[in-house]
Design a protein around this motif. Structure first.
Motif, mmCIF file in Angstrom:
data_model
loop_
_atom_site.group_PDB
_atom_site.id
_atom_site.type_symbol
_atom_site.label_atom_id
_atom_site.label_comp_id
_atom_site.label_asym_id
_atom_site.label_seq_id
_atom_site.Cartn_x
_atom_site.Cartn_y
_atom_site.Cartn_z
ATOM 1 N N ALA A 156 0.998 -1.109 -0.188
ATOM 2 C CA ALA A 156 -0.001 -0.270 0.136
ATOM 3 C C ALA A 156 1.024 1.114 0.032
ATOM 4 C CB ALA A 156 -1.278 0.046 1.259
ATOM 5 N N ILE A 157 0.694 2.611 -1.154
ATOM 6 C CA ILE A 157 1.244 3.305 -1.094
ATOM 7 C C ILE A 157 -0.064 4.934 -0.919
ATOM 8 C CG2 ILE A 157 3.425 2.309 -1.895
ATOM 9 C CD1 ILE A 157 2.455 3.406 -4.525
ATOM 10 N N GLY A 158 0.883 5.501 -0.538
ATOM 11 C CA GLY A 158 0.165 7.095 -0.147
ATOM 12 C C GLY A 158 -0.332 7.991 -1.340
ATOM 13 N N THR A 159 -1.085 8.376 -1.931
ATOM 14 C CA THR A 159 -1.263 10.108 -2.729
ATOM 15 C C THR A 159 -1.805 10.666 -1.532
ATOM 16 O OG1 THR A 159 -1.926 10.832 -4.744
ATOM 17 C CG2 THR A 159 -3.270 8.409 -3.983
ATOM 18 N N ASN A 160 -1.790 11.282 -2.467
ATOM 19 C CA ASN A 160 -2.816 13.236 -2.046
ATOM 20 C C ASN A 160 -3.468 13.826 -3.013
ATOM 21 O OD1 ASN A 160 -1.522 13.483 0.476
ATOM 22 N ND2 ASN A 160 0.198 13.708 0.008
ATOM 23 N N ASP A 161 -3.706 12.663 -4.219
ATOM 24 C CA ASP A 161 -4.111 13.129 -5.126
ATOM 25 C C ASP A 161 -4.588 11.921 -6.089
ATOM 26 O OD1 ASP A 161 -5.371 14.137 -7.968
ATOM 27 O OD2 ASP A 161 -3.793 15.655 -8.354
ATOM 28 N N PRO A 162 -5.460 10.956 -5.787
ATOM 29 C CA PRO A 162 -5.889 9.713 -6.052
ATOM 30 C C PRO A 162 -6.470 10.016 -7.561
ATOM 31 C CG PRO A 162 -7.444 10.334 -4.174
ATOM 32 C CD PRO A 162 -6.608 11.274 -4.530
ATOM 33 N N GLU A 163 -6.651 10.963 -8.311
ATOM 34 C CA GLU A 163 -6.891 10.887 -9.631
ATOM 35 C C GLU A 163 -5.569 11.196 -10.585
ATOM 36 O OE1 GLU A 163 -8.916 9.855 -13.139
ATOM 37 O OE2 GLU A 163 -9.846 10.139 -10.690
ATOM 38 N N ALA A 164 -4.310 11.881 -10.164
ATOM 39 C CA ALA A 164 -2.970 12.096 -10.382
ATOM 40 C C ALA A 164 -3.264 10.545 -10.384
ATOM 41 C CB ALA A 164 -2.407 12.795 -9.612
ATOM 42 N N THR B 197 -9.150 -1.182 -9.962
ATOM 43 C CA THR B 197 -10.103 -0.755 -9.648
ATOM 44 C C THR B 197 -10.857 0.089 -8.140
ATOM 45 O OG1 THR B 197 -10.360 -3.095 -8.213
ATOM 46 C CG2 THR B 197 -11.097 -3.025 -10.040
ATOM 47 N N ALA B 198 -11.308 0.741 -8.039
ATOM 48 C CA ALA B 198 -11.717 1.041 -6.878
ATOM 49 C C ALA B 198 -12.349 0.475 -5.341
ATOM 50 C CB ALA B 198 -12.490 2.839 -7.469
ATOM 51 N N ASP B 199 -12.179 0.706 -4.151
ATOM 52 C CA ASP B 199 -12.690 0.144 -3.528
ATOM 53 C C ASP B 199 -13.743 0.854 -2.391
ATOM 54 O OD1 ASP B 199 -11.171 1.616 -1.170
ATOM 55 O OD2 ASP B 199 -10.411 0.100 -0.130
ATOM 56 N N SER B 200 -13.994 0.356 -1.048
ATOM 57 C CA SER B 200 -15.448 1.309 -0.536
ATOM 58 C C SER B 200 -14.862 2.338 -0.148
ATOM 59 C CB SER B 200 -16.265 0.400 0.342
ATOM 60 O OG SER B 200 -15.168 -0.235 1.441
ATOM 61 N N HIS C 214 -2.409 -8.658 -9.804
ATOM 62 C CA HIS C 214 -1.605 -9.285 -11.206
ATOM 63 C C HIS C 214 -1.328 -9.974 -10.427
ATOM 64 C CE1 HIS C 214 0.088 -9.788 -15.061
ATOM 65 N NE2 HIS C 214 1.350 -9.398 -14.337
ATOM 66 N N ASP C 215 -1.510 -11.331 -10.555
ATOM 67 C CA ASP C 215 -0.641 -12.449 -10.424
ATOM 68 C C ASP C 215 -0.854 -13.049 -9.157
ATOM 69 O OD1 ASP C 215 0.118 -12.859 -13.348
ATOM 70 O OD2 ASP C 215 2.003 -12.569 -13.146
ATOM 71 N N GLY C 216 -1.452 -12.708 -8.889
ATOM 72 C CA GLY C 216 -2.031 -13.029 -6.828
ATOM 73 C C GLY C 216 -1.435 -11.912 -6.256
ATOM 74 N N ALA C 217 -0.635 -10.697 -7.262
ATOM 75 C CA ALA C 217 -0.269 -9.675 -5.776
ATOM 76 C C ALA C 217 -1.547 -8.583 -5.460
ATOM 77 C CB ALA C 217 1.278 -9.051 -6.423
ATOM 78 N N LEU C 218 -1.416 -7.404 -5.371
ATOM 79 C CA LEU C 218 -2.136 -6.293 -4.641
ATOM 80 C C LEU C 218 -1.680 -5.243 -4.375
ATOM 81 C CD1 LEU C 218 -5.281 -5.810 -4.828
ATOM 82 C CD2 LEU C 218 -5.171 -5.566 -1.989
ATOM 83 N N LEU C 219 -1.497 -4.154 -5.556
ATOM 84 C CA LEU C 219 -0.934 -2.727 -5.001
ATOM 85 C C LEU C 219 -2.248 -1.965 -4.486
ATOM 86 C CD1 LEU C 219 1.367 -1.253 -4.464
ATOM 87 C CD2 LEU C 219 0.903 -0.048 -7.375
ATOM 88 N N ILE C 220 -2.670 -1.153 -4.007
ATOM 89 C CA ILE C 220 -3.461 -0.590 -3.048
ATOM 90 C C ILE C 220 -3.057 0.860 -3.129
ATOM 91 C CG2 ILE C 220 -4.742 0.113 -1.406
ATOM 92 C CD1 ILE C 220 -4.467 -2.362 -0.180
ATOM 93 N N VAL C 221 -3.334 2.044 -3.463
ATOM 94 C CA VAL C 221 -3.136 3.304 -4.148
ATOM 95 C C VAL C 221 -4.198 4.392 -3.259
ATOM 96 C CG1 VAL C 221 -2.114 5.111 -5.290
ATOM 97 C CG2 VAL C 221 -1.439 2.928 -6.172
ATOM 98 N N GLY C 222 -3.777 5.368 -2.123
ATOM 99 C CA GLY C 222 -5.208 5.199 -1.372
ATOM 100 C C GLY C 222 -4.863 6.733 -1.057
ATOM 101 N N ARG C 223 -5.509 7.606 -0.310
ATOM 102 C CA ARG C 223 -4.913 8.604 0.246
ATOM 103 C C ARG C 223 -4.313 7.698 1.879
ATOM 104 N NH1 ARG C 223 -6.856 13.601 -0.907
ATOM 105 N NH2 ARG C 223 -8.000 13.577 -2.269
#
Length: 129
Positions: free
Chosen positions: A6-14, A32-35, A43-52
């Motif tokens: 999981a990595i953070g962002t202050n600008d999800p659209e960018a 895709t987006a979560d709630s 991809h191939d069983g791994a997950l990258l999460i990008v969000g505030r």
């Protein structure tokens, strides 16, 4: 060794624009987006999460941290780098290069970028043995 990052962002659209474009060059589907509005890349069983950040504090990048993504070819590394620069990424560690991996002793093609939030990422193609 990991199931997700999981990595953070202050600008999800960018972040979406940057990661959708760079991952397309590696053959990875758009987010895709979560709630909670976080971007999910699978991809191939791994997950990258990008969000505030969940704690509500501003996102910051890890000093000394790098996240590496596997690329299916040297051309994919070059496409990833170009897509990143065209979609809000910045140059980091110079142009894509071929070098010998200190971990494997094999030739790799590698490119580094900073994403729009400043996270240091790279794409790597490992030449076959």
């Amino acid at each position: 060794m990991f199931r997700h990052l999981a990595i953070g962002t202050n600008d999800p659209e960018a972040a979406r624009q940057f990661y959708d474009a760079t991952f397309a060059a590696l053959g990875i589907a758009a987010a895709t987006a979560d709630s909670k509005g976080r971007l999910l890349y699978r991809h191939d069983g791994a997950l990258l999460i990008v969000g505030r950040p969940i704690d509500g504090q501003p996102a910051t990048y890890a000093n000394g941290g790098t996240i590496g993504f596997s690329a299916p070819s040297e051309e994919a590394v070059l496409g990833w780098h170009s897509a990143g620069l065209a979609n809000g990424g910045t140059e980091c560690e110079g142009q894509p290069i071929k070098r010998v991996s200190p971990a494997t002793g094999r030739e790799v093609t590698v490119a580094y970028l900073r994403d729009p939030a400043g996270n240091k990422i790279c794409a790597v193609y490992d030449a076959p043995e």
